[in-house]
Scaffold this motif. Structure first.
Motif, short mmCIF file in Angstrom:
data_model
loop_
_atom_site.label_atom_id
_atom_site.label_comp_id
_atom_site.label_asym_id
_atom_site.label_seq_id
_atom_site.Cartn_x
_atom_site.Cartn_y
_atom_site.Cartn_z
N VAL A 32 5.70 34.36 -24.01
CA VAL A 32 5.77 35.45 -22.85
C VAL A 32 5.01 36.61 -23.39
O VAL A 32 4.38 37.33 -22.43
CB VAL A 32 7.22 35.68 -22.93
N ARG A 33 4.80 36.97 -24.46
CA ARG A 33 3.99 38.09 -25.07
C ARG A 33 2.64 37.84 -24.76
O ARG A 33 1.92 39.20 -24.33
CB ARG A 33 4.18 38.38 -26.63
N GLY A 34 2.11 36.66 -24.92
CA GLY A 34 0.72 36.47 -24.71
C GLY A 34 0.65 36.85 -22.96
O GLY A 34 -0.53 37.43 -22.53
N ARG A 35 1.39 36.35 -22.06
CA ARG A 35 1.25 36.41 -20.93
C ARG A 35 1.33 37.97 -20.32
O ARG A 35 0.48 38.40 -19.46
CB ARG A 35 2.29 35.76 -20.00
N GLY A 36 2.15 38.68 -21.12
CA GLY A 36 2.30 40.29 -21.01
C GLY A 36 1.13 40.68 -21.01
O GLY A 36 0.73 41.65 -20.62
N ASN A 37 0.38 40.57 -22.23
CA ASN A 37 -0.41 41.14 -22.62
C ASN A 37 -1.78 40.79 -21.90
O ASN A 37 -2.51 41.85 -21.67
CB ASN A 37 -1.11 40.71 -24.36
N ARG A 38 -1.98 39.63 -21.56
CA ARG A 38 -3.01 39.17 -20.42
C ARG A 38 -2.92 40.04 -19.21
O ARG A 38 -3.85 40.51 -18.65
CB ARG A 38 -2.99 37.63 -20.33
N ARG A 39 -1.64 40.14 -18.70
CA ARG A 39 -1.25 40.81 -17.28
C ARG A 39 -1.93 42.33 -17.64
O ARG A 39 -2.48 42.86 -16.57
CB ARG A 39 0.10 40.77 -17.05
N ARG A 40 -1.38 42.77 -18.60
CA ARG A 40 -1.78 44.31 -18.80
C ARG A 40 -3.39 44.50 -19.12
O ARG A 40 -3.79 45.47 -18.64
CB ARG A 40 -1.26 44.85 -20.11
N MET A 41 -4.07 43.50 -19.46
CA MET A 41 -5.62 43.89 -19.68
C MET A 41 -6.13 43.53 -18.41
O MET A 41 -6.95 44.40 -18.06
CB MET A 41 -6.04 42.62 -20.67
N LEU A 42 -5.47 42.87 -17.64
CA LEU A 42 -6.04 42.45 -16.19
C LEU A 42 -6.04 43.76 -15.36
O LEU A 42 -6.70 44.08 -14.61
CB LEU A 42 -5.55 41.21 -15.53
N VAL A 43 -4.70 44.27 -15.61
CA VAL A 43 -4.56 45.32 -14.76
C VAL A 43 -5.28 46.68 -15.09
O VAL A 43 -5.97 47.44 -14.56
CB VAL A 43 -3.14 46.06 -14.88
N GLY A 44 -5.49 46.85 -16.57
CA GLY A 44 -6.52 47.91 -17.07
C GLY A 44 -7.80 47.55 -16.46
O GLY A 44 -8.72 48.49 -16.42
N LEU A 45 -8.49 46.39 -16.78
CA LEU A 45 -9.62 45.85 -16.20
C LEU A 45 -9.97 46.36 -14.76
O LEU A 45 -11.06 46.92 -14.31
CB LEU A 45 -9.94 44.62 -16.28
N ASP A 288 -17.28 50.91 -21.21
CA ASP A 288 -17.03 50.35 -22.32
C ASP A 288 -15.60 49.66 -22.33
O ASP A 288 -15.29 48.62 -22.94
CB ASP A 288 -17.20 51.37 -23.54
N ARG A 289 -14.66 50.36 -21.52
CA ARG A 289 -13.27 49.78 -21.76
C ARG A 289 -13.14 48.44 -21.06
O ARG A 289 -12.50 47.29 -21.27
CB ARG A 289 -12.31 50.68 -20.94
N ILE A 290 -13.91 48.46 -19.79
CA ILE A 290 -14.17 47.02 -19.06
C ILE A 290 -14.62 45.94 -19.88
O ILE A 290 -14.28 44.84 -20.27
CB ILE A 290 -14.93 47.21 -17.68
N GLY A 291 -15.68 46.40 -20.61
CA GLY A 291 -16.45 45.28 -21.64
C GLY A 291 -15.42 44.85 -22.69
O GLY A 291 -15.29 43.60 -22.95
N ALA A 292 -14.54 45.83 -23.27
CA ALA A 292 -13.69 45.61 -24.18
C ALA A 292 -12.66 44.63 -23.73
O ALA A 292 -12.35 43.72 -24.44
CB ALA A 292 -13.13 46.82 -25.12
N LEU A 293 -11.97 44.95 -22.58
CA LEU A 293 -11.00 44.08 -22.03
C LEU A 293 -11.51 42.67 -21.61
O LEU A 293 -10.84 41.88 -21.87
CB LEU A 293 -10.34 44.88 -20.70
N ALA A 294 -12.56 42.61 -21.19
CA ALA A 294 -13.26 41.17 -20.81
C ALA A 294 -13.33 40.56 -21.89
O ALA A 294 -13.23 39.29 -22.06
CB ALA A 294 -14.60 41.57 -19.96
N ARG A 295 -13.94 41.12 -23.01
CA ARG A 295 -14.09 40.45 -24.53
C ARG A 295 -12.69 39.88 -24.84
O ARG A 295 -12.65 38.73 -25.18
CB ARG A 295 -14.84 41.26 -25.33
#
Length: 305
Positions: A32-45, A288-295
């Motif tokens: 659940v935590r992993g999915r939440g992190n991935r969702r937040r990263m996608l939103v930020g990207l 740079d933020r997009i690149g960091a989130l994509a990585r």
């Protein structure tokens, strides 16, 4: 059996049951935590990408306003009518800044895209072309990385007549070495896999092996490297334009704006440099933020952090 033994015998199954029950709970919490992190990263990207798209489109639409002069409104301080103030020709600095950022983004997209394709082609050539090709690519990478970066960029841009294409080609020809090394290392790991040996034994051409196996394998690293090239391309475009070896003064580029504003800072017109410079830094930060989130999204381990 004593009372104490009975208690011990009773406690053991409870402890085992608790351990068995805690395992799936911990695993579920991690998922659940992993999915939440991935969702937040996608939103930020997505938010960062949309912001960059808005800047690029707004800059293109505001180019006529950025070039319009009004000497009756020259050197005005920031206000509601002119949030970034006006310059010595009465041009709105907000419109000029957005138009300049749009130009920088366009140059960065072209240059980073061309540079990343050069890196991918050289990495595949180094791995599939044999020892001589690998040695030649490694020598070329070391040669380009050994030269002063900004000097090489200025020389290429000046040799091509400066301007839009001079800057774009110069940035594209000087930003591929680091990505080439990364992609070459990834492809070298794949080359040791048995199915590639089988493909070569069956007579599959190197070109087909590269398209069917190598490129899909390094595609995530390629996309991340492509995104991370954008901020470098934008900064170097602005740098050589500021030095006078980039875009021409009639372009509403950030480097041109900063170069022209140096003559007026001593007169107290601070807004001519502060707002365009801060906007350039913010745009580079978005890339740079997009690149960091994509990585982080590509690397499954970091999603769980």
């Amino acid at each position: 059996m004593s009372a104490q033994d009975g208690r011990n015998g009773f406690q053991a199954p409870v402890t085992a049951a608790a351990s068995a029950a805690s395992g799936p709970a911990v695993l579920h919490a991690s998922v659940v935590r992993g999915r939440g992190n991935r969702r937040r990263m996608l939103v930020g990207l997505v938010v960062a990408a949309v912001a960059l798209a808005v800047i690029a489109v707004a800059g293109r639409l505001l180019e006529p306003v950025a070039m319009a002069t009004d000497f009756a409104a020259k050197n005005l301080q920031p206000s509601i009518a002119h949030p970034f103030g006006t310059d010595w020709m009465g041009r709105d600095m907000l419109a000029r800044t957005l138009a300049g950022l749009s130009t920088s983004i366009f140059v960065g997209l072209l240059a980073a895209g061309a540079s990343s394709l050069i890196a991918l082609a050289l990495a595949c050539l180094a791995v599939l072309g044999g020892p001589r090709a690998d040695a030649a690519v490694s020598w070329l990478v070391d040669l380009v990385m050994g030269l002063p970066h900004i000097v090489l960029l200025v020389l290429i841009s000046y040799a091509l007549g400066k301007g839009f294409w001079g800057v774009t080609v110069g940035v594209a020809l000087t930003h591929w070495p680091s990505l080439t090394r990364v992609l070459r290392a990834e492809i070298l790991q794949l080359r040791e896999q048995p199915f590639l040996s089988v493909s070569r034994v069956l007579g599959v051409s190197r070109h087909r092996i590269a398209l069917d196996h190598l490129v899909p394998y390094v595609l995530p690293q390629f996309l991340v490297g492509l995104i991370l090239l954008f901020p470098h391309a934008i900064l170097h475009e602005a740098s050589i334009t500021f030095l006078g070896f980039g875009l021409s003064p009639d372009h509403p580029a950030v480097g041109v704006i900063l170069s022209e504003s140096m003559r007026y800072l001593s007169a107290g017109y601070w807004w001519l440099a502060i707002f365009p410079g801060a906007s350039l830094v913010a745009t580079v930060g978005l890339f740079d933020r997009i690149g960091a989130l994509a990585r982080r999204l590509v690397d499954a381990r970091t999603v769980q952090e």
